[in-house]
Design an enzyme around this catalytic site. Structure first.
Site, mmCIF file in Angstrom:
data_model
loop_
_atom_site.group_PDB
_atom_site.id
_atom_site.type_symbol
_atom_site.label_atom_id
_atom_site.label_comp_id
_atom_site.label_asym_id
_atom_site.label_seq_id
_atom_site.Cartn_x
_atom_site.Cartn_y
_atom_site.Cartn_z
ATOM 1 C CD GLU A 59 36.259 44.515 42.876
ATOM 2 O OE1 GLU A 59 36.511 45.443 42.778
ATOM 3 O OE2 GLU A 59 36.480 44.094 43.829
ATOM 4 C CG HIS A 76 28.055 40.077 40.836
ATOM 5 N ND1 HIS A 76 28.929 39.090 39.280
ATOM 6 C CD2 HIS A 76 27.180 39.833 38.929
ATOM 7 C CE1 HIS A 76 28.785 38.567 39.051
ATOM 8 N NE2 HIS A 76 28.099 39.098 37.971
#
Ligand code: PAF
Length: 283
Positions: free
Chosen positions: A36, A38
């Protein structure tokens, strides 16, 4: 499904076409196994640019001899799915020899800022990060590149490198993304056993305690470090690597909280080394 591009020349060709059309290009550099955190970088890049390149490259140059390069998690198929869903336009996934041919012998080193914090025990790490980012910046020519604030030292080092070496792009720092219970998202969280996963909450808990004391006026860095230390040591599976309070830009150690500071910690939970931090701004 979005395809991975493996060759430097192919990426350059595509980016050249976009640039000819005056399109803004965002770059999200990653080592893969996207989570999440990234995704939040890709989301921001998609919002702020016309085209977004995500690099997925497990960069051997930034791992020391006894570090976790060999067991670092990989899942390109899933990474491609995440990138596609988030609206990225190109995923650059080069082989190691494509990035570092055997004749390769040039490195980029940022001094001073890389000596303390994570750099103290990982002496080749930031040289590896700066070298690969220099290459990625030259290959992709992005207008903006996106980095998570969880790697606060990396963000400060990259900003300094871009300033010192006159790279023509903007570095954008994005907030730490946490699990519901407060653990900062990291590809390395996958190494944690159930018991260790619970113990890992001590990082965020200790930082929250320090933050609340600072909000209530505590300005003594040694005292704050001691409070964080005691809190972390109350967790038997945790072993402190470092607790530092530093100037958020030049990363120099501070005795007193008089300006914007970075409170950064690295803690082993079992064999897994986790980092976390917060920035405290004085009004
Ligand atoms: O933060 C990372 O994942 C890496 O250090 C980076 C910036 C992709 C360089 O390899």
């Amino acid at each position: 499904m979005i395809n991975a591009v493996h060759k430097i020349e192919e990426v350059k060709k595509q980016v050249n076409e976009w640039k000819k059309q005056n399109l803004k290009v965002g770059l999200v550099p990653t080592m893969g196994y996207l989570h999440e955190g990234h995704k939040s970088l890709i989301d921001r890049a998609v919002k702020e640019n016309d085209k977004v390149v995500v690099s997925v490259f497990l960069n051997p140059l930034q791992f020391g001899e006894n570090e976790d390069l060999d067991k670092y998690p990989r899942d390109l198929e899933r990474d491609l799915e995440v990138c596609e869903k988030a609206g990225a336009n190109l995923v650059f996934n080069p082989e190691v020899l494509e990035m570092y041919p055997e004749s390769s012998c040039s490195y980029v080193n940022v001094e001073n800022l890389t000596k303390g914090l994570c750099g103290a025990k990982r002496p080749v790490h930031f040289r590896g990060v700066c070298t690969v980012l220099t290459k990625l910046f030259h290959i992709v020519s992005p207008d903006k590149a996106y980095f998570g604030e969880k790697d606060a030292q990396q963000l400060a080092v990259v900003k300094k490198m871009v300033k010192d070496l006159n790279f023509n792009l903007e570095i954008v720092g994005c907030p730490i993304i946490r699990e519901e219970d407060g653990l900062a998202k990291s590809s390395r969280n996958i190494y944690l056993s159930k018991e260790e996963r619970k113990a890992a909450l001590i990082l965020n808990k200790s930082l929250k305690k320090a933050n609340s004391l600072m909000e209530n006026g505590e300005r003594n860095a040694a005292k704050l470090k001691e409070i964080i230390e005691n809190e972390i040591n109350s967790e038997t599976l945790a072993k402190i690597d470092y607790i530092e309070i530093v100037d958020s830009e030049n990363l120099e150690k501070l005795d007193k909280i008089e300006k914007t500071v970075l409170v950064a910690i690295a803690v082993y939970i079992g064999k897994t080394r986790l980092i976390d931090n917060f920035t405290f701004k004085l009004n």
